[in-house]
Design a protein around this motif. Structure first.
Motif, PDB file in Angstrom:
ATOM      1  N   THR A 168       0.772  -1.240   0.111  1.00 14.41           N
ATOM      2  CA  THR A 168       0.106   0.021  -0.034  1.00 14.41           C
ATOM      3  C   THR A 168       1.037   1.147  -0.008  1.00 14.41           C
ATOM      4  O   THR A 168       2.137   1.459   0.797  1.00 14.41           O
ATOM      5  CB  THR A 168      -0.898   0.117   1.096  1.00 14.41           C
ATOM      6  OG1 THR A 168      -1.567  -1.059   1.224  1.00 14.41           O
ATOM      7  CG2 THR A 168      -1.843   1.017   1.252  1.00 14.41           C
ATOM      8  N   VAL A 175       3.986   0.224   2.299  1.00 17.35           N
ATOM      9  CA  VAL A 175       4.046  -0.777   3.470  1.00 17.35           C
ATOM     10  C   VAL A 175       3.449  -2.139   3.007  1.00 17.35           C
ATOM     11  O   VAL A 175       2.492  -2.177   2.046  1.00 17.35           O
ATOM     12  CB  VAL A 175       3.263  -0.246   4.662  1.00 17.35           C
ATOM     13  CG1 VAL A 175       3.739   0.707   5.279  1.00 17.35           C
ATOM     14  CG2 VAL A 175       1.639   0.052   4.298  1.00 17.35           C
ATOM     15  N   ALA A 177       1.580  -5.495   3.950  1.00  9.84           N
ATOM     16  CA  ALA A 177       0.602  -6.207   5.122  1.00  9.84           C
ATOM     17  C   ALA A 177       0.089  -7.544   4.287  1.00  9.84           C
ATOM     18  O   ALA A 177       0.007  -7.705   3.130  1.00  9.84           O
ATOM     19  CB  ALA A 177      -0.426  -5.493   5.136  1.00  9.84           C
ATOM     20  N   SER A 196       1.155  -4.158   9.654  1.00  9.36           N
ATOM     21  CA  SER A 196       1.853  -3.689   8.386  1.00  9.36           C
ATOM     22  C   SER A 196       3.200  -3.348   8.524  1.00  9.36           C
ATOM     23  O   SER A 196       3.589  -2.832   9.768  1.00  9.36           O
ATOM     24  CB  SER A 196       1.150  -2.575   7.557  1.00  9.36           C
ATOM     25  OG  SER A 196       0.855  -1.464   8.543  1.00  9.36           O
TER      26      SER A 196
END
Length: 217
Positions: A168, A175, A177, A196
């Motif tokens: 993202t 990041v 996740a 994350s």
């Protein structure tokens, strides 16, 4: 038009407009809204729409259906209600609902945008983001050598039904996740947890046997 906004850990995965009298939710691929997670039953719930009234009915699912933290069998939905199915949260948005705040009528949800926790608060517009640029280069597998630019706010990687992760773009950077599956992605040889983690140029990501290099420009 009323719609369902599906999120995992605050990340918007999809939006589903409610255009039919009956909309089915479940894990099986023939549902109108498919949620591929073992916590969700094959035929989990049914959304009824009649005029301006929208109701959700649990179809005797294994883990039940919760609205705003309370387990229900059948209940009328109002603008802003949150349906909980395992780790997935589905927010009911009715743009035509009377008496809603300006936020409820005008807010646009885009994939990767975090849902605000306070009704009158807005996340910073996407246009205000710094001009971050990054690529993912595939290092192994059939697609080895392929390089993909991360132009979307959220990019999913992995294999649905096995393991899925997301990268993202945020204001400060990118990041990684874990979204779903028993296998968590590895970052530089170490499996990440449920939170994350930030990415930096040169990081190596591995998921479902495929290695990728994160390149930030």
């Amino acid at each position: 038009m009323p719609k369902m906004v599906v999120t995992v850990d605050g990340v918007v995965l999809k939006e589903v407009p409610l255009t039919k009298e009956r909309t089915t939710l479940g894990r099986r691929p023939y549902n109108d809204l498919v949620i591929d997670n073992l916590a969700v039953s094959g035929e989990h719930a049914l959304v009824h729409m009649s005029g301006d009234t929208v109701e959700i009915e649990d179809l005797n699912s294994t883990n039940g259906t919760s609205i705003n933290g309370r387990t229900v069998k059948r209940q009328k939905l109002k603008n802003g209600d949150t349906i909980e199915l395992g780790r997935y949260k589905i927010r009911f948005i009715d743009d035509g609902a009377g008496g809603g705040s300006d936020y409820e009528k005008t807010m646009l949800f885009k994939p990767g945008m975090a849902l605000p926790k306070v009704p009158n608060s807005r996340p910073a517009p996407l246009g205000a983001m710094p001009p971050l640029q990054a690529d993912i280069k595939v290092l192994s597998g059939a697609a080895a050598g392929r390089q993909v630019s991360l132009v979307k706010v959220v990019t999913t990687i992995g294999k649905p039904g096995v393991a899925v992760a997301s990268i993202t773009k945020r204001h400060h950077g990118f990041v990684l996740a874990h979204i779903e599956g028993d296998e968590h992605p590895q970052l530089n040889g170490e499996a990440i947890g449920d939170e994350s983690v930030p990415l930096k140029d040169g990081d190596t990501i591995e998921i479902v046997g495929t290695s990728m290099l994160f390149i930030q420009r």
